[in-house]
Design a protein around this motif. Sequence first.
Motif, PDB file in Angstrom:
ATOM      1  N   HIS A  55       3.500   8.894  -1.439  1.00 55.47           N
ATOM      2  CA  HIS A  55       2.351   8.774  -0.533  1.00 55.47           C
ATOM      3  C   HIS A  55       1.557  10.063  -0.544  1.00 55.47           C
ATOM      4  CE1 HIS A  55       3.691   5.001   0.979  1.00 55.47           C
ATOM      5  NE2 HIS A  55       4.848   5.501   1.359  1.00 55.47           N
TER       6      HIS A  55
ATOM      7  N   GLN B 103       1.204  11.184   5.467  1.00 51.97           N
ATOM      8  CA  GLN B 103       1.601   9.835   5.867  1.00 51.97           C
ATOM      9  C   GLN B 103       1.413   9.618   7.375  1.00 51.97           C
ATOM     10  OE1 GLN B 103       2.749   7.543   3.669  1.00 51.97           O
ATOM     11  NE2 GLN B 103       3.129   5.968   5.211  1.00 51.97           N
TER      12      GLN B 103
ATOM     13  N   TYR C 253      -2.264   9.100   8.032  1.00 50.94           N
ATOM     14  CA  TYR C 253      -2.617   7.797   7.477  1.00 50.94           C
ATOM     15  C   TYR C 253      -2.201   6.669   8.424  1.00 50.94           C
ATOM     16  CZ  TYR C 253      -2.609   3.780   4.320  1.00 50.94           C
ATOM     17  OH  TYR C 253      -2.830   2.549   3.760  1.00 50.94           O
ATOM     18  N   GLU C 254      -0.954   6.760   8.936  1.00 48.29           N
ATOM     19  CA  GLU C 254      -0.441   5.706   9.827  1.00 48.29           C
ATOM     20  C   GLU C 254      -1.252   5.616  11.119  1.00 48.29           C
ATOM     21  OE1 GLU C 254       2.156   3.350   9.522  1.00 48.29           O
ATOM     22  OE2 GLU C 254       1.691   3.897   7.450  1.00 48.29           O
TER      23      GLU C 254
ATOM     24  N   ARG D 256      -4.438   3.895  10.293  1.00 45.86           N
ATOM     25  CA  ARG D 256      -4.173   2.490  10.004  1.00 45.86           C
ATOM     26  C   ARG D 256      -3.914   1.692  11.290  1.00 45.86           C
ATOM     27  NH1 ARG D 256      -0.116  -1.053   8.181  1.00 45.86           N
ATOM     28  NH2 ARG D 256       1.605   0.272   8.845  1.00 45.86           N
TER      29      ARG D 256
ATOM     30  N   ALA E 213      -6.822  -0.876   9.961  1.00 43.25           N
ATOM     31  CA  ALA E 213      -6.216  -1.633   8.856  1.00 43.25           C
ATOM     32  C   ALA E 213      -7.085  -2.818   8.428  1.00 43.25           C
ATOM     33  CB  ALA E 213      -4.829  -2.119   9.261  1.00 43.25           C
TER      34      ALA E 213
ATOM     35  N   SER F 211     -10.326  -0.100   3.538  1.00 41.64           N
ATOM     36  CA  SER F 211      -9.349  -0.271   2.459  1.00 41.64           C
ATOM     37  C   SER F 211      -8.327   0.864   2.549  1.00 41.64           C
ATOM     38  CB  SER F 211     -10.056  -0.225   1.103  1.00 41.64           C
ATOM     39  OG  SER F 211     -10.507   1.106   0.862  1.00 41.64           O
ATOM     40  N   GLU F 212      -7.175   0.674   1.901  1.00 37.54           N
ATOM     41  CA  GLU F 212      -6.155   1.734   1.895  1.00 37.54           C
ATOM     42  C   GLU F 212      -6.746   3.020   1.337  1.00 37.54           C
ATOM     43  OE1 GLU F 212      -2.441   0.704   0.045  1.00 37.54           O
ATOM     44  OE2 GLU F 212      -2.289  -1.137   1.234  1.00 37.54           O
ATOM     45  N   GLN F 213      -7.525   2.874   0.258  1.00 33.25           N
ATOM     46  CA  GLN F 213      -8.089   4.058  -0.382  1.00 33.25           C
ATOM     47  C   GLN F 213      -9.033   4.793   0.583  1.00 33.25           C
ATOM     48  OE1 GLN F 213      -7.050   5.300  -3.425  1.00 33.25           O
ATOM     49  NE2 GLN F 213      -8.159   7.078  -2.623  1.00 33.25           N
TER      50      GLN F 213
ATOM     51  N   TRP G 170      -6.912   6.796   2.913  1.00 30.82           N
ATOM     52  CA  TRP G 170      -6.377   8.022   2.298  1.00 30.82           C
ATOM     53  C   TRP G 170      -7.490   9.051   2.107  1.00 30.82           C
ATOM     54  CZ3 TRP G 170      -1.678   9.268   2.804  1.00 30.82           C
ATOM     55  CH2 TRP G 170      -0.642   8.331   2.728  1.00 30.82           C
TER      56      TRP G 170
END
Length: 521
Positions: A32, A97, A100-101, A104, A116, A120-122, A125
């Motif tokens: 990650h 991480q 990020y969480e 999200r 979320a 997008s995930e990207q 990040w």
Amino acid sequence: MITLTPLKFSRKLPLLLPLFGAIVLCLSVVPHVAFAAEGDVENGEAVYLKRCVGCHGIDGDGLGPGYDRLVPPPRDFTSGMFKIMSTAFDGYVPQDQDIYEMIRLGMPGTAMPGWADVLSEQDMWDLVAYLKMFPGYDEETPGPVVDYGEQVAISAESIEIGKTLFLEDDRCSECHGDEGKGDAIKRLLGDNGERTWPRNLTKPWTFLHSNDPKDVFTRISVGIPGTQMPSFADPASKLQLSIEERWHVANYVNSLAKTVEVVSAENTVVKSHRLDGEIADDPEDAAWQEATPTTFFLVPQLIAKTRHFTPSNDTITARSLYNDDEIAVLLKWDDRTLSLPGDEDAEKIADSSIYEDQVAIQLPVNPTKGAAKPYFVLGDKERPVSLWRWRSGTTTEPQSASVEIATGPQTPVEPSNQTVQANGRYESGTWTVLFRQKLNADHDSALTFAEGEFIPMAFAVWDGSNSETETKHTLTTWYWMLPESSSTALPFIGAILALLIVIGLEMLWLRAGARKREAEA
Ligand code: HEC
Ligand code: HEC
């Protein structure tokens, strides 16, 4: 003003690359981190400017347009303080991480939304990479994560040990109370002088992160930076816990989550059970225990002045019983403080002013047809509402009940015939208030409680220690109450009776047929 140089990341990467292979093999969290390190700061900034500035401000200092309305306020990223961190207590740089969480999932109980479903995930990040530049964490390596040792599985035994440790020397109960409802009498402030409350551990939906034992283990090990929630891994703590002990406490905290008195989307009706006998005053009475509990969310009143932005209560549970003579409603809600005006201790805990705790049941004055319900905040001119109100009393006045008629949020309420009785009890952070009204009482309301008829019902709650009084309170929208028929078993018994009759008739018919055949033979 911070200067943003996206180059920093690409400059560092070649130096780190030879290390990656080795570390990836050893640590599962590193992939990650590696992914995050590739975060595109430029895109992160673009997403930030679109989605986050409104609260966190253009300079990341938490001074977006709405900052003074939000409690807790939006985070000032330049301070470098992160509350939800898995970096061991003596470090201050969160893992990528962790950030990020939080992006999200968001932080329940605060204005921080989860992203979320939106990003997008990207993108997320990329935001991590961008946010880290505000406090200069792009230049620092986070310390090691908390040592989790070997997780202790949830079991009755582990929960029992955890409970003992929770209460031992008032370790957790000092702030969270004996039953974990956050009701210990303390005035806690966050690092910026803002009021904070110990979490009600029976309400996991109010947790900044989650009540999963691993997350609770992390919180106990690290503490919650910026608040008075301490680290219990810190050897400097007199109440330090070993790794194994922290797992037991985490399992205990996890076990505290309410299972019955919780909000569920299907529950919109308070079912009033019919009793043949007396309705007991004691909420522990078997009939009350069997009455179906229905729990609703309370939201702050934001429509009429004075609006309320800092509520402290978030749910209320209702049960109801009735018989030929009267109808009774039992209300229960967690409130961290017993607000007793005139009481020195209560006044110390309270905000600037303290008022009585209160609760009210709102009903339409006239029977409603279909959608034509009164306005949910105190009714309107055409459709007035009656309020059954209970007040907790002061050091000099006992608790009291009243009935009022309201015709809208901006008009003063009028006293009505006092037809209800109410009695409240405060215990371990929970109020229980029982209302009762005679069915034949001489009231100003044309509303009747008839079997099988839905009646609109709403609730309002005041936490007097949180400066809640008059229009400053929490409330629900309209729900329903349904006085149920004498016995829910009746239709079932009816069906069986019908079946027996059919079988009986068939037998007679068969026998008659047989006799006829005999006679013919
Ligand atoms: C509606 C307001 C609002 C918006 C929009 C918002 N935030 Fe937040 N955010 C908050 C608040 C309030 C907090 C502080 C919560 C607390 O201190 O408990 C916070 C805290 C955070 C934290 C700190 C987490 C921690 O562990 O302490 C991060 C990271 C964060 N926000 C990232 C973002 C990002 C990225 C965006 C945009 C995608 C965003 N926020 C948009 C209100 C907002
Ligand atoms: C000195 C007071 C104090 C003590 C002692 C304390 N806590 Fe807390 N705790 C708090 C406060 C305050 C918060 C809420 C912080 C905030 O504003 O987010 C909190 C929050 C929490 C949370 C919520 C985490 C989340 O995701 O939101 C958990 C779980 C928790 N505490 C468990 C414990 C346990 C278990 C102990 C004992 C081992 C303990 N606390 C001891 C003050 C305390």
